[in-house]
Design an enzyme around this catalytic site. Sequence first.
Site, PDB file in Angstrom:
ATOM      1  N   ASP A 129      -4.721   8.530  -6.325  1.00  0.00           N
ATOM      2  CA  ASP A 129      -4.178   9.309  -5.211  1.00  0.00           C
ATOM      3  C   ASP A 129      -5.082  10.509  -4.914  1.00  0.00           C
ATOM      4  OD1 ASP A 129      -1.876   8.250  -4.047  1.00  0.00           O
ATOM      5  OD2 ASP A 129      -0.599   8.886  -5.717  1.00  0.00           O
TER       6      ASP A 129
ATOM      7  N   LYS B  96       2.914  -1.337  -1.939  1.00  0.00           N
ATOM      8  CA  LYS B  96       1.670  -1.166  -2.697  1.00  0.00           C
ATOM      9  C   LYS B  96       1.397  -2.405  -3.555  1.00  0.00           C
ATOM     10  CE  LYS B  96       2.055   3.773  -2.308  1.00  0.00           C
ATOM     11  NZ  LYS B  96       2.550   5.063  -2.823  1.00  0.00           N
TER      12      LYS B  96
ATOM     13  N   GLN C 144       4.710   7.276  -8.315  1.00  0.00           N
ATOM     14  CA  GLN C 144       5.330   7.452  -6.992  1.00  0.00           C
ATOM     15  C   GLN C 144       6.157   8.742  -6.975  1.00  0.00           C
ATOM     16  OE1 GLN C 144       4.869   5.313  -4.231  1.00  0.00           O
ATOM     17  NE2 GLN C 144       5.849   7.050  -3.220  1.00  0.00           N
TER      18      GLN C 144
END
Length: 287
Positions: free
Chosen positions: A119, A52, A96
Site C-alpha cells: 500500500d 483484491k 484492510q
Amino acid sequence: MAQIIDGKKISAQVKAEVAKEVEALSQKGISVGLAVVIVGNNPASRVYVNNKKKACAVCGIQSYEYALPEDTTEQQLLELVDQLNHDPKVNGILVQLPVPPQIDDHKIIAAIAPEKDVDAFTEGNVGKIMIGEYNLLPCTPAGCLDLIDSTGVSIEGKNCVVIGRSNIVGKPMAMLLLHRNGTVTICHSRTRNLREICAQADILVAAVGKAGFVTADMVKEGAVVIDVGMNRNAEGKLCGDVDFAAVEKKAGYITPVPGGVGPMTIATLMRNTVTAAKEQNGLLLYS
Ligand code: NAP
C-alpha cells in the site's frame, strides 16, 4: 460533453501487463504472493478484500487471506504481521483498513516490512515517494495518474488542483503531479476561495468524501476531472465527490463512480505486489 475515462478498461490493461510479468517471473522460478488481512465484519471491507482476491486470480498472484474476528487484539495482529514479514511466499502484505477501535492502525502499518508494504503506507515508503525514488506506488494516486495519462493530456506546466490532503490520497497525489512537473495546489477544509481555485484547474482531483461536492461552477471548461470519492447518496447508491451529470457537460474528461478510480487502485496494488516480488529478488533499481 466530456469524454468518460474508462477505469475498468484501463485497469484490465494494467492487470494484463502484471499477469505477463508474473508469468515471466514464474519462468525464473519466482512465485508472487499477496497476504490480505481483514479484521472484523465491515461489509465494505469484505467487498474490497474480495475484489483484491479476484484481481490476484486474474494476475496469477497467489492470495492468502487471513480473516480475523472483530475482537482480535493489537498484539495478535502484530504477531500475524510479524509472521507474514518472515514468510518467503508472501511478497506483499495488505491489512484492510479500518481495523476495529482496540487496534492502533499506525502501529500495525509501522510493523509491516517496508519491502512488503504494497500500500506504500509506511513512513519509509512515504519518504521515498516524497523524494521521487520509489518502486512501491501509492495505489490510489498512481491509479489516478494512469487515468490522467490515458487522456493524452500532458501534466507538465498545467494547473493541477487536488482537493483533500489525506496521507493516503491527497498528499501523495499532489506529490506525483509535482514529480510530473504540474503546478500543484492542495485544497482542504480551511481553504479560502475554493471555488475560484478549482475553476483554474486544468486537472482537478477530488478526494473529499462528500457526494456532489464538486459542482459545475468549480470546473474549468475542458478540464480533466478525476473523482476519487466513494460515497453513498440519499438512495444508498455509490457515487463520487463530483456532481457527475452537471460536470460532464463542462469537463473535457471525467472519471465515473463506480468504474473510475476504484478499479485502478486495485490494479496498482497488483502492480506493487509484482514490483515487491522483483525487489525482494534483487531485480530492481532502488532496492
Ligand atoms: P479523508 O482522510 O477524510 O480526507 C478528506 C479530505 O477532504 C481532508 O483533507 C479534508 O480537509 C478535505 N475536505 C473535507 N471537507 C472539505 C471541504 N468542505 N472543503 C475542502 N476540503 C474538504 O478522506 P480520504 O481517505 O482522502 O478519502 C477521500 C475520498 O476518497 C473518500 O470518499 C474515500 O472513500 C475515497 N477513496 C477512494 C479510493 C478509491 O480507490 N476509489 C481510495 C481511497 C479513498 P481537512 O484535512 O482540512 O480536514
